[in-house]
Design a protein around this motif. Structure first.
Motif, PDB file in Angstrom:
ATOM      1  N   LEU A   1      -3.986   1.958  10.454  1.00 12.51           N
ATOM      2  CA  LEU A   1      -2.819   2.792  10.156  1.00 12.51           C
ATOM      3  C   LEU A   1      -2.665   3.937  11.157  1.00 12.51           C
ATOM      4  CD1 LEU A   1      -3.028   2.841   6.275  1.00 12.51           C
ATOM      5  CD2 LEU A   1      -1.223   1.798   7.677  1.00 12.51           C
ATOM      6  N   ALA A   2      -3.780   4.527  11.576  1.00 14.79           N
ATOM      7  CA  ALA A   2      -3.711   5.595  12.580  1.00 14.79           C
ATOM      8  C   ALA A   2      -3.143   5.036  13.883  1.00 14.79           C
ATOM      9  CB  ALA A   2      -5.094   6.201  12.807  1.00 14.79           C
ATOM     10  N   ASP A   3      -3.567   3.838  14.252  1.00 16.06           N
ATOM     11  CA  ASP A   3      -3.056   3.182  15.448  1.00 16.06           C
ATOM     12  C   ASP A   3      -1.563   2.889  15.304  1.00 16.06           C
ATOM     13  OD1 ASP A   3      -3.351   1.762  18.024  1.00 16.06           O
ATOM     14  OD2 ASP A   3      -2.973  -0.033  16.802  1.00 16.06           O
ATOM     15  N   GLN A   4      -1.167   2.391  14.137  1.00 16.58           N
ATOM     16  CA  GLN A   4       0.244   2.081  13.898  1.00 16.58           C
ATOM     17  C   GLN A   4       1.099   3.346  13.896  1.00 16.58           C
ATOM     18  OE1 GLN A   4       1.615  -1.016  13.902  1.00 16.58           O
ATOM     19  NE2 GLN A   4      -0.473  -1.505  14.530  1.00 16.58           N
ATOM     20  N   LYS A   5       0.554   4.423  13.368  1.00 21.65           N
ATOM     21  CA  LYS A   5       1.288   5.691  13.371  1.00 21.65           C
ATOM     22  C   LYS A   5       1.505   6.159  14.801  1.00 21.65           C
ATOM     23  CE  LYS A   5       1.237  10.441  11.802  1.00 21.65           C
ATOM     24  NZ  LYS A   5       0.420  11.545  11.322  1.00 21.65           N
TER      25      LYS A   5
ATOM     26  N   VAL B   1       3.571   6.394   8.041  1.00 20.81           N
ATOM     27  CA  VAL B   1       3.998   5.410   9.038  1.00 20.81           C
ATOM     28  C   VAL B   1       5.381   4.883   8.695  1.00 20.81           C
ATOM     29  CG1 VAL B   1       3.519   3.100   9.967  1.00 20.81           C
ATOM     30  CG2 VAL B   1       1.655   4.755   9.727  1.00 20.81           C
ATOM     31  N   MET B   2       5.579   4.526   7.438  1.00 15.46           N
ATOM     32  CA  MET B   2       6.857   3.945   7.032  1.00 15.46           C
ATOM     33  C   MET B   2       7.969   5.001   7.011  1.00 15.46           C
ATOM     34  SD  MET B   2       6.063   0.927   7.170  1.00 15.46           S
ATOM     35  CE  MET B   2       7.772   0.471   7.004  1.00 15.46           C
ATOM     36  N   ALA B   3       7.633   6.252   6.770  1.00 10.54           N
ATOM     37  CA  ALA B   3       8.640   7.318   6.813  1.00 10.54           C
ATOM     38  C   ALA B   3       9.153   7.498   8.241  1.00 10.54           C
ATOM     39  CB  ALA B   3       8.054   8.628   6.283  1.00 10.54           C
ATOM     40  N   ILE B   4       8.242   7.407   9.213  1.00  9.86           N
ATOM     41  CA  ILE B   4       8.664   7.499  10.610  1.00  9.86           C
ATOM     42  C   ILE B   4       9.580   6.323  10.934  1.00  9.86           C
ATOM     43  CG2 ILE B   4       7.893   7.409  13.020  1.00  9.86           C
ATOM     44  CD1 ILE B   4       5.273   8.824  11.997  1.00  9.86           C
TER      45      ILE B   4
ATOM     46  N   PRO C   1      -1.235   7.564   1.507  1.00  5.46           N
ATOM     47  CA  PRO C   1      -0.350   8.518   2.177  1.00  5.46           C
ATOM     48  C   PRO C   1      -0.106   8.178   3.650  1.00  5.46           C
ATOM     49  CG  PRO C   1      -2.309   9.629   1.298  1.00  5.46           C
ATOM     50  CD  PRO C   1      -2.428   8.186   0.973  1.00  5.46           C
ATOM     51  N   LEU C   2      -1.083   7.562   4.306  1.00  5.77           N
ATOM     52  CA  LEU C   2      -0.911   7.208   5.707  1.00  5.77           C
ATOM     53  C   LEU C   2       0.119   6.086   5.863  1.00  5.77           C
ATOM     54  CD1 LEU C   2      -1.722   8.028   8.500  1.00  5.77           C
ATOM     55  CD2 LEU C   2      -3.743   6.576   8.328  1.00  5.77           C
ATOM     56  N   VAL C   3       0.136   5.146   4.926  1.00  5.10           N
ATOM     57  CA  VAL C   3       1.163   4.093   4.951  1.00  5.10           C
ATOM     58  C   VAL C   3       2.526   4.743   4.755  1.00  5.10           C
ATOM     59  CG1 VAL C   3       2.084   2.066   3.758  1.00  5.10           C
ATOM     60  CG2 VAL C   3      -0.359   2.254   4.149  1.00  5.10           C
TER      61      VAL C   3
ATOM     62  N   HIS D   1       0.806  -1.212   0.000  1.00  2.00           N
ATOM     63  CA  HIS D   1       0.000   0.000   0.000  1.00  2.00           C
ATOM     64  C   HIS D   1       0.836   1.257   0.000  1.00  2.00           C
ATOM     65  CE1 HIS D   1      -4.024  -1.717   0.549  1.00  2.00           C
ATOM     66  NE2 HIS D   1      -3.353  -2.708   1.105  1.00  2.00           N
ATOM     67  N   GLU D   2       2.126   1.104   0.100  1.00  2.00           N
ATOM     68  CA  GLU D   2       2.984   2.271   0.264  1.00  2.00           C
ATOM     69  C   GLU D   2       2.839   3.255  -0.883  1.00  2.00           C
ATOM     70  OE1 GLU D   2       7.592   3.369   1.181  1.00  2.00           O
ATOM     71  OE2 GLU D   2       6.897   1.330   1.486  1.00  2.00           O
TER      72      GLU D   2
END
Length: 165
Positions: free
Chosen positions: A137-141, A52-55, A47-49, A42-43
């Protein structure tokens, strides 16, 4: 003569490797993007993925910094123990306590990052509806931001302790 045979053997092996890779890529048309094990699925579209992955990607290099600082603190603890064996004083005891606490904090940051990476499942997104995926994704972020904060704090605390020698 041996060099020529060795060179021919290497060329044959390399040619074999190339044809195996080509065959795999030609015949493997059913592979899904996340079959390669990661967050690629999904990357590109979500945008949320990406966030998360950028962090995650921004703090991943800090793992080696944590390992280095843990090693330095271990040496610091050994040196302090040696000094305490010769002559015990409150200043050395406090320094040892702070070094030990910093080491534990770094260890916790390291473990939390590993835990997050093990529990994050990008392929879960394909099984969820749009709203559920956004919530996941919000939870993972939120979780990876907590890990980032823990890593930054533990690194800064350990560095300041080591620099105060």
């Amino acid at each position: 003569m041996k060099i020529i045979i060795s060179n021919i053997l290497v060329l044959v092996l390399l040619a074999g490797c190339n044809s195996t890779q080509k065959e795999t890529s030609d015949t493997d048309t059913t592979t899904t993007p996340h079959a390669h094990g990661g967050h690629e699925a999904h990357e590109t579209g979500d945008p949320l993925v990406k966030e998360v992955m950028a962090i995650h990607d921004s703090i991943m290099p800090s793992m080696s910094v944590i390992m280095d600082l843990k090693q330095k603190l271990t040496l610091e603890l050994k040196a302090t123990d040696s000094l305490l064996a010769v002559k015990s004083n409150n200043e050395l005891k406090k320094r040892k306590e702070k070094a030990f606490a910093a080491h534990i904090q770094l260890d916790k940051a390291d473990k939390e990052m590993m835990n997050w990476m093990h529990q994050y499942k990008a392929d879960t997104l394909d099984k969820l509806g749009e709203e559920q995926a956004k919530a996941y994704l919000a939870d993972q972020k939120q979780k990876i931001e907590i890990v980032r904060g823990l890593m930054v704090k533990s690194i800064n605390d350990a560095r300041s302790l080591i620099e105060k020698k």
